[in-house]
Design an enzyme around this catalytic site. Structure first.
Site, PDB file in Angstrom:
ATOM      1  N   LYS A  93       0.852  -1.189   0.000  1.00 20.54           N
ATOM      2  CA  LYS A  93       0.000   0.000   0.000  1.00 20.54           C
ATOM      3  C   LYS A  93       0.885   1.236   0.000  1.00 20.54           C
ATOM      4  CE  LYS A  93      -4.148  -2.089   1.853  1.00 20.54           C
ATOM      5  NZ  LYS A  93      -5.117  -2.214   2.941  1.00 20.54           N
ATOM      6  N   LYS A 134      -5.205   6.167   0.914  1.00 19.63           N
ATOM      7  CA  LYS A 134      -5.987   6.062   2.152  1.00 19.63           C
ATOM      8  C   LYS A 134      -5.106   6.234   3.383  1.00 19.63           C
ATOM      9  CE  LYS A 134      -4.740   1.794   3.688  1.00 19.63           C
ATOM     10  NZ  LYS A 134      -4.193   1.485   5.006  1.00 19.63           N
ATOM     11  N   ARG A 148      -2.592   1.597  11.953  1.00 16.53           N
ATOM     12  CA  ARG A 148      -1.386   2.096  12.610  1.00 16.53           C
ATOM     13  C   ARG A 148      -1.141   3.575  12.310  1.00 16.53           C
ATOM     14  NH1 ARG A 148       2.043  -2.665   9.894  1.00 16.53           N
ATOM     15  NH2 ARG A 148       0.996  -1.679   8.137  1.00 16.53           N
TER      16      ARG A 148
HETATM   17  N1  LIG Z   1      -0.354  -4.522   8.631  1.00 16.00           N
HETATM   18  C1  LIG Z   1      -1.524  -4.400   8.044  1.00 16.00           C
HETATM   19  O1  LIG Z   1      -2.585  -4.424   8.696  1.00 16.00           O
HETATM   20  C2  LIG Z   1      -1.584  -4.258   6.541  1.00 16.00           C
HETATM   21  C3  LIG Z   1      -2.750  -4.631   5.894  1.00 16.00           C
HETATM   22  C4  LIG Z   1      -2.820  -4.512   4.515  1.00 16.00           C
HETATM   23  C5  LIG Z   1      -1.722  -4.028   3.800  1.00 16.00           C
HETATM   24  N2  LIG Z   1      -0.595  -3.682   4.455  1.00 16.00           N
HETATM   25  C6  LIG Z   1       0.558  -3.239   3.626  1.00 16.00           C
HETATM   26  O2  LIG Z   1       1.441  -4.335   3.483  1.00 16.00           O
HETATM   27  C7  LIG Z   1       2.773  -3.856   3.249  1.00 16.00           C
HETATM   28  C8  LIG Z   1       3.712  -4.584   4.197  1.00 16.00           C
HETATM   29  O3  LIG Z   1       3.371  -4.247   5.517  1.00 16.00           O
HETATM   30  P1  LIG Z   1       3.477  -5.248   6.769  1.00 16.00           P
HETATM   31  O4  LIG Z   1       2.374  -4.849   7.686  1.00 16.00           O
HETATM   32  O5  LIG Z   1       3.555  -6.651   6.321  1.00 16.00           O
HETATM   33  O6  LIG Z   1       4.922  -4.864   7.364  1.00 16.00           O
HETATM   34  P2  LIG Z   1       5.267  -4.291   8.837  1.00 16.00           P
HETATM   35  O7  LIG Z   1       5.186  -2.814   8.822  1.00 16.00           O
HETATM   36  O8  LIG Z   1       4.481  -5.034   9.863  1.00 16.00           O
HETATM   37  O9  LIG Z   1       6.757  -4.786   9.062  1.00 16.00           O
HETATM   38  C9  LIG Z   1       7.891  -4.199   8.514  1.00 16.00           C
HETATM   39  C10 LIG Z   1       8.631  -5.256   7.709  1.00 16.00           C
HETATM   40  O10 LIG Z   1       9.743  -4.636   7.066  1.00 16.00           O
HETATM   41  C11 LIG Z   1      10.873  -5.472   7.267  1.00 16.00           C
HETATM   42  N3  LIG Z   1      12.075  -4.656   7.150  1.00 16.00           N
HETATM   43  C12 LIG Z   1      12.636  -3.844   8.085  1.00 16.00           C
HETATM   44  N4  LIG Z   1      13.753  -3.287   7.586  1.00 16.00           N
HETATM   45  C13 LIG Z   1      13.883  -3.758   6.314  1.00 16.00           C
HETATM   46  C14 LIG Z   1      14.823  -3.543   5.280  1.00 16.00           C
HETATM   47  N5  LIG Z   1      15.863  -2.716   5.446  1.00 16.00           N
HETATM   48  N6  LIG Z   1      14.654  -4.181   4.098  1.00 16.00           N
HETATM   49  C15 LIG Z   1      13.593  -4.988   3.906  1.00 16.00           C
HETATM   50  N7  LIG Z   1      12.658  -5.247   4.842  1.00 16.00           N
HETATM   51  C16 LIG Z   1      12.809  -4.632   6.037  1.00 16.00           C
HETATM   52  C17 LIG Z   1      10.673  -6.069   8.628  1.00 16.00           C
HETATM   53  O11 LIG Z   1      11.455  -7.209   8.790  1.00 16.00           O
HETATM   54  C18 LIG Z   1       9.189  -6.399   8.571  1.00 16.00           C
HETATM   55  O12 LIG Z   1       8.976  -7.623   7.931  1.00 16.00           O
HETATM   56  C19 LIG Z   1       2.717  -2.330   3.439  1.00 16.00           C
HETATM   57  O13 LIG Z   1       2.626  -1.721   2.172  1.00 16.00           O
HETATM   58  C20 LIG Z   1       1.412  -2.117   4.204  1.00 16.00           C
HETATM   59  O14 LIG Z   1       0.831  -0.845   3.951  1.00 16.00           O
HETATM   60  C21 LIG Z   1      -0.485  -3.810   5.808  1.00 16.00           C
HETATM   61  O1  LIG Z   2      -2.296  -0.102   9.907  1.00 22.55           O
HETATM   62  P1  LIG Z   2      -2.324   0.711   8.647  1.00 22.55           P
HETATM   63  O2  LIG Z   2      -2.726   2.139   8.903  1.00 22.55           O
HETATM   64  O3  LIG Z   2      -1.051   0.571   7.865  1.00 22.55           O
HETATM   65  O4  LIG Z   2      -3.496   0.099   7.764  1.00 22.55           O
HETATM   66  C1  LIG Z   2      -3.567  -1.309   7.652  1.00 22.55           C
HETATM   67  C2  LIG Z   2      -4.358  -1.740   6.432  1.00 22.55           C
HETATM   68  O5  LIG Z   2      -3.893  -1.110   5.274  1.00 22.55           O
HETATM   69  C3  LIG Z   2      -5.835  -1.593   6.590  1.00 22.55           C
HETATM   70  O6  LIG Z   2      -6.481  -2.213   5.503  1.00 22.55           O
END
Ligand SMILES: NC(=O)c1ccc[n+]([C@@H]2O[C@H](COP(=O)([O-])OP(=O)(O)OC[C@H]3O[C@@H](n4cnc5c(N)ncnc54)[C@H](O)[C@@H]3O)[C@@H](O)[C@H]2O)c1
Ligand SMILES: O=P(O)(O)OC[C@H](O)CO
Length: 344
Positions: free
Chosen positions: A122, A206, A271
């Site tokens: 995202k 968003k 978050r």
């Molecule tokens: N968490 C949610 O609820 C959620 C839901 C839908 C979409 N997303 C999207 O998914 C994507 C991934 O988010 P997430 O929640 O899985 O990650 P996160 O924010 O929970 O975790 C960060 C990740 O980055 C890694 N990281 C840290 N330093 C790094 C580096 N130098 N190189 C590579 N990786 C490194 C960490 O090991 C960890 O796996 C984002 O674009 C986020 O917006 C998140």
């Molecule tokens: O926790 P956020 O704000 O990165 O949002 C998480 C997801 O993108 C919600 O769908």
């Protein structure tokens, strides 16, 4: 009989871990289509003196990013990204957007010849020069087609199997069905559309609106104010799409899970909202709050607000997107958070 699809997941944060649970379950279930074993690239780090990959492979749990949730045994954590993606035909990208370029460069030349990807990222690649979707960046670097998945999907809730929907944007109908089988479960309902541009645009923008919603919460404003921020944010998201992507973005996409629904959930339980609220309440810098509150998870909304602002400023159009502009000014120029209900 066509060969089975070999799946690799690139990323293992909060969402990466929740999605590994779904993907591992589905590859084991649909053995007519997928090889059951899934390699997941994990950015290696030490937890109490041990490698996170070893802990995941032993306990079948990502104790840092998705504590308390059992991962399927057929998901194998791999610290080397080249080994993780070797000969994969379906690649799921789920990393914070700031890391994607370096990772893709390492993966070049190691995928199966027929590989296709799907981006769960995202964020947008936005610079003063222009915007690029991460699906386009992945396609450009790796020379493979790339779809997108995004929706109202707070990772912890998905991992607990609370019902929700998600949207896959995939221009190729056949690949869209394959990705649907990879992700769809009774509690994670997938709708496939063609508009992969709109899906990603919603998922990125968003996060900026969610930062604004967090400011509102921090100021103690109620539900009406937040609803106004959500509505105005949705209008700016649509305007951004229409202005800079034209017909590539379908209005209907804003009514999919990736659109209004994600905006609602992220402005309430995400978050970005949480950290922005704490920013108002404590006055601490965003980076410090990210470290203190997110335990290694990464914030996307403030970074995207900066990128969007660079892009708009280069066109002298920042005032046409007052919510995006006000979020940027509060975070980066130190103007009062009170402006979130004045300048939008
Ligand atoms: N968490 C949610 O609820 C959620 C839901 C839908 C979409 N997303 C999207 O998914 C994507 C991934 O988010 P997430 O929640 O899985 O990650 P996160 O924010 O929970 O975790 C960060 C990740 O980055 C890694 N990281 C840290 N330093 C790094 C580096 N130098 N190189 C590579 N990786 C490194 C960490 O090991 C960890 O796996 C984002 O674009 C986020 O917006 C998140
Ligand atoms: O926790 P956020 O704000 O990165 O949002 C998480 C997801 O993108 C919600 O769908």
């Amino acid at each position: 009989m066509p060969s089975l699809e070999k799946v690799a997941i690139i990323g293992s944060g909060n969402w990466g871990s929740a999605i590994a649970k779904i993907v591992g379950t589905n590859t084991a279930r649909h053995t007519d289509l997928f090889e059951p074993t899934v390699h997941q690239w994990v950015f290696e780090e030490q937890i109490d003196g041990r490698n996170l990959t070893e802990i995941i492979n032993e306990k079948h749990e990502n104790i840092k990013y998705l504590k308390g949730v059992a991962l399927p045994h057929n998901v194998i954590a791999v610290p080397d990204v080249i080994k993780a993606c070797k000969d994969a035909s379906l690649v799921v990208f789920v990393v914070p957007h700031q890391f994607i370029h370096g990772i893709c460069e390492k993966m070049k030349g190691h995928l199966a010849p027929n590989a296709r990807a799907i981006s769960l990222i995202k964020g947008l690649e936005i610079t003063a020069e222009g915007t690029r979707l991460f699906s386009e960046e992945i396609s450009r670097i790796l020379g493979i087609p790339c779809a997108a998945l995004s929706g109202a999907n707070i990772a912890n809730e998905v991992a607990m199997e609370k019902f929700c929907e998600s949207t896959i944007g995939c221009p190729d109908a056949e690949d869209g069905l394959i990705f649907k089988r990879l992700f769809d479960t009774p509690y994670f309902r997938i709708n496939v559309i063609q508009d992969h541009v709109g899906v990603q645009l919603c998922g990125a923008l968003k996060n900026v609106v969610a930062v604004g919603a967090g400011f509102s919460d921090g100021l103690g404003h109620g539900s009406n104010t937040k609803a106004a921020i959500i509505r105005l944010g949705l209008m700016e998201m649509r305007k951004f799409g229409q202005t800079f992507f034209g017909d590539a973005v379908q209005t209907e996409t804003f009514f999919e899970s990736c659109g209004a629904a994600d905006l609602i959930t992220t402005c309430n339980g995400g978050r970005n909202r949480k950290v922005a609220e704490a920013f108002v309440l404590t006055g601490k810098p965003i980076e410090q709050l990210e470290t203190e509150l997110l335990n290694g998870q990464k914030l996307q909304g403030t970074l995207t607000a900066h990128e969007v602002n660079q892009f708009l400023q280069a066109r002298n159009m920042q005032h046409e997107f007052p919510l995006f502009n006000t979020v940027y000014r509060i975070v980066y120029e130190g103007v009062s958070p009170e402006l979130i209900t004045v300048d939008i």
